[in-house]
Design a protein around this motif. Structure first.
Motif, PDB file in Angstrom:
ATOM      1  N   TYR A 285      10.591  42.263  24.242  1.00  0.00           N
ATOM      2  CA  TYR A 285      11.107  40.897  24.286  1.00  0.00           C
ATOM      3  C   TYR A 285      10.278  39.965  23.407  1.00  0.00           C
ATOM      4  CZ  TYR A 285      11.951  36.243  26.266  1.00  0.00           C
ATOM      5  OH  TYR A 285      12.219  34.910  26.441  1.00  0.00           O
ATOM      6  N   GLY A 286       8.967  40.106  23.484  1.00  0.00           N
ATOM      7  CA  GLY A 286       8.093  39.248  22.691  1.00  0.00           C
ATOM      8  C   GLY A 286       6.709  39.189  23.289  1.00  0.00           C
ATOM      9  N   ALA A 287       5.709  39.652  22.541  1.00  0.00           N
ATOM     10  CA  ALA A 287       4.343  39.706  23.064  1.00  0.00           C
ATOM     11  C   ALA A 287       3.794  38.313  23.353  1.00  0.00           C
ATOM     12  CB  ALA A 287       3.445  40.443  22.070  1.00  0.00           C
ATOM     13  N   ARG A 288       4.019  37.393  22.439  1.00  0.00           N
ATOM     14  CA  ARG A 288       3.483  36.039  22.629  1.00  0.00           C
ATOM     15  C   ARG A 288       4.202  35.335  23.784  1.00  0.00           C
ATOM     16  NH1 ARG A 288       1.788  31.664  18.016  1.00  0.00           N
ATOM     17  NH2 ARG A 288       1.300  29.929  19.424  1.00  0.00           N
ATOM     18  N   GLN A 289       5.518  35.441  23.826  1.00  0.00           N
ATOM     19  CA  GLN A 289       6.258  34.798  24.910  1.00  0.00           C
ATOM     20  C   GLN A 289       5.911  35.415  26.263  1.00  0.00           C
ATOM     21  OE1 GLN A 289      10.479  33.962  24.241  1.00  0.00           O
ATOM     22  NE2 GLN A 289      10.184  34.317  22.060  1.00  0.00           N
ATOM     23  N   GLU A 290       5.603  36.684  26.264  1.00  0.00           N
ATOM     24  CA  GLU A 290       5.203  37.343  27.502  1.00  0.00           C
ATOM     25  C   GLU A 290       3.868  36.787  28.001  1.00  0.00           C
ATOM     26  OE1 GLU A 290       3.920  41.810  28.021  1.00  0.00           O
ATOM     27  OE2 GLU A 290       6.097  41.688  28.044  1.00  0.00           O
ATOM     28  N   ALA A 291       2.929  36.585  27.086  1.00  0.00           N
ATOM     29  CA  ALA A 291       1.626  36.024  27.467  1.00  0.00           C
ATOM     30  C   ALA A 291       1.794  34.632  28.059  1.00  0.00           C
ATOM     31  CB  ALA A 291       0.703  35.988  26.256  1.00  0.00           C
TER      32      ALA A 291
ATOM     33  N   ILE B 283      -0.069  52.455  17.696  1.00  0.00           N
ATOM     34  CA  ILE B 283       1.038  52.357  16.746  1.00  0.00           C
ATOM     35  C   ILE B 283       1.530  50.915  16.735  1.00  0.00           C
ATOM     36  CG2 ILE B 283       3.345  53.184  16.154  1.00  0.00           C
ATOM     37  CD1 ILE B 283       2.639  55.743  17.753  1.00  0.00           C
ATOM     38  N   LEU B 284       1.493  50.287  15.574  1.00  0.00           N
ATOM     39  CA  LEU B 284       1.869  48.888  15.454  1.00  0.00           C
ATOM     40  C   LEU B 284       3.381  48.728  15.611  1.00  0.00           C
ATOM     41  CD1 LEU B 284       0.456  46.151  14.785  1.00  0.00           C
ATOM     42  CD2 LEU B 284       1.191  46.499  12.419  1.00  0.00           C
ATOM     43  N   GLN B 285       3.790  47.720  16.403  1.00  0.00           N
ATOM     44  CA  GLN B 285       5.203  47.425  16.631  1.00  0.00           C
ATOM     45  C   GLN B 285       5.432  45.920  16.539  1.00  0.00           C
ATOM     46  OE1 GLN B 285       6.079  49.056  20.536  1.00  0.00           O
ATOM     47  NE2 GLN B 285       6.431  51.106  19.720  1.00  0.00           N
ATOM     48  N   THR B 286       6.619  45.549  16.075  1.00  0.00           N
ATOM     49  CA  THR B 286       7.028  44.140  16.061  1.00  0.00           C
ATOM     50  C   THR B 286       7.928  43.883  17.253  1.00  0.00           C
ATOM     51  OG1 THR B 286       6.936  44.067  13.646  1.00  0.00           O
ATOM     52  CG2 THR B 286       8.164  42.322  14.741  1.00  0.00           C
ATOM     53  N   THR B 287       7.648  42.812  18.003  1.00  0.00           N
ATOM     54  CA  THR B 287       8.442  42.493  19.189  1.00  0.00           C
ATOM     55  C   THR B 287       9.487  41.432  18.860  1.00  0.00           C
ATOM     56  OG1 THR B 287       6.933  40.763  19.982  1.00  0.00           O
ATOM     57  CG2 THR B 287       6.461  43.030  20.636  1.00  0.00           C
ATOM     58  N   GLY B 288      10.317  41.103  19.846  1.00  0.00           N
ATOM     59  CA  GLY B 288      11.483  40.257  19.623  1.00  0.00           C
ATOM     60  C   GLY B 288      11.198  38.864  19.122  1.00  0.00           C
TER      61      GLY B 288
ATOM     62  N   LEU C 166      -5.192  42.956  23.098  1.00  0.00           N
ATOM     63  CA  LEU C 166      -5.075  42.309  21.796  1.00  0.00           C
ATOM     64  C   LEU C 166      -5.568  40.863  21.827  1.00  0.00           C
ATOM     65  CD1 LEU C 166      -2.700  44.581  21.935  1.00  0.00           C
ATOM     66  CD2 LEU C 166      -1.791  43.394  19.953  1.00  0.00           C
ATOM     67  N   GLY C 167      -5.733  40.303  23.013  1.00  0.00           N
ATOM     68  CA  GLY C 167      -6.222  38.934  23.142  1.00  0.00           C
ATOM     69  C   GLY C 167      -5.141  37.889  23.318  1.00  0.00           C
ATOM     70  N   TYR C 168      -3.879  38.309  23.464  1.00  0.00           N
ATOM     71  CA  TYR C 168      -2.777  37.349  23.529  1.00  0.00           C
ATOM     72  C   TYR C 168      -2.856  36.427  24.748  1.00  0.00           C
ATOM     73  CZ  TYR C 168       0.009  39.356  19.705  1.00  0.00           C
ATOM     74  OH  TYR C 168       0.476  39.758  18.482  1.00  0.00           O
ATOM     75  N   ASN C 169      -3.212  36.979  25.903  1.00  0.00           N
ATOM     76  CA  ASN C 169      -3.225  36.143  27.097  1.00  0.00           C
ATOM     77  C   ASN C 169      -4.278  35.041  26.997  1.00  0.00           C
ATOM     78  OD1 ASN C 169      -1.217  37.796  28.139  1.00  0.00           O
ATOM     79  ND2 ASN C 169      -2.641  39.064  29.313  1.00  0.00           N
TER      80      ASN C 169
END
Length: 297
Positions: free
Chosen positions: A32-38, A8-13, A76-79
């Motif tokens: 909080y944020g997928a990209r910032q978390e990575a 299920i697609l979700q938008t993070t902070g 998803l490949g973010y890290n």
């Protein structure tokens, strides 16, 4: 089961996208944020930019002329994307070798289909697109491969190739949901793939995970919380320059919560691993976690 029924697609902070997994009943990233978390939980603690700068400095003597990264649970490949962005921002010519381990090829494929990485740089988009579709990408500065299958088996293949990572990203679903990838036995194989001066980073501060890392031969430190109150964990073969654990965290490692997950043959189911640990906890004489919490309230 089709992707739309599982993911299920979700938008993070921070505006970046992630998925909620119906199978594991967890999101791939915090709100909080997928990209910032990575970036905050994986790239910064492993000091990849420092290493990239050292490689670019003619007066330095880096251990290797290139950086090697092992991304466990590529998802998803973010890290991996965050690592490549950070490295090439400070050293555009830095050579990188990347191996990603992923059990479900539908996840990186869905990430590309939903444009989850569309705001990243072109080289990073090319890499993640290729990994999702063909499982590999090669350029004059990058050799990247996505290995599919149960990470308990593919990690052994990585180790057999004598792969030594400067940075390992350990990013499975949480230990109660996916204990298979947090056991002493699995992490012992992971440690074999870590370079002598390399660092492993994970979002988890679970006492069981930290003890398992120690039993795998690694020293551990505490990383800055990103998007939540709890810190993450960074590990290396040496405790030098690792951010120390607080007294509260050290005492947590002496409680029942610190009994690690075990999977001697690396084939057990999640329920088998959880039940075995629960039995060991019930039979031990360690302090209860609830009592430890009360002392620190």
């Amino acid at each position: 089961m089709r992707n739309s029924e599982r993911l299920i697609l979700q938008t993070t902070g921070d505006g970046s996208l992630t998925f909620f997994s119906e199978q594991f009943e967890e999101a791939f990233h915090s709100q909080y944020g997928a990209r910032q978390e990575a970036e905050g939980k994986f790239v910064l603690p492993t000091l990849l930019t420092n290493l990239a700068i050292a490689i670019a400095n003619p007066d330095s003597e880096p251990a290797s002329p290139r950086l090697s990264i092992l991304d466990i649970c590529y998802g998803l490949g973010y890290n991996s994307a965050a690592a490549l962005e950070a490295i090439w921002a400070v050293n555009p010519n830095c050579q990188v070798q990347l191996i990603g381990l992923e059990n479900d090829p539908a996840v990186p494929t869905a990430a590309i289909a939903h444009g989850c990485l569309q705001d990243w740089s072109e080289p990073v988009r090319q890499t993640t697109n290729a990994l999702a579709t063909t499982g590999e990408f090669k350029s004059d500065r990058l050799l990247a491969q996505l290995w599919l299958g149960d990470a308990r088996q593919t990690i052994q293949q990585v180790a057999e190739q004598k792969f030594q990572a400067d940075a390992i990203f350990l990013d499975p679903f949480s230990p109660p949901r996916c204990p298979q990838l947090w056991t002493v036995e699995f992490l012992s194989w992971v440690s074999r793939c870590l370079a002598p001066t390399g660092r492993l980073a994970t979002y988890s501060c679970s006492a069981a995970v930290r003890v398992a890392l120690q039993q795998a031969g690694l020293a551990i430190g505490s990383t800055v919380p990103v998007g939540r109150r709890s810190p993450g964990t960074v590990a290396s073969f040496s405790s030098v320059n690792l951010p120390p654990l607080s007294e509260q965290e050290q005492e947590h490692l002496q409680t029942r919560a610190a009994i690690p997950y075990r999977d001697p043959d690396l084939h057990a189911t999640a329920n088998e691993i959880l039940q075995s640990r629960q039995q060991e906890q019930q039979g031990c004489q360690l302090e209860s976690t609830s009592r430890w919490k009360q002392r620190w309230l």
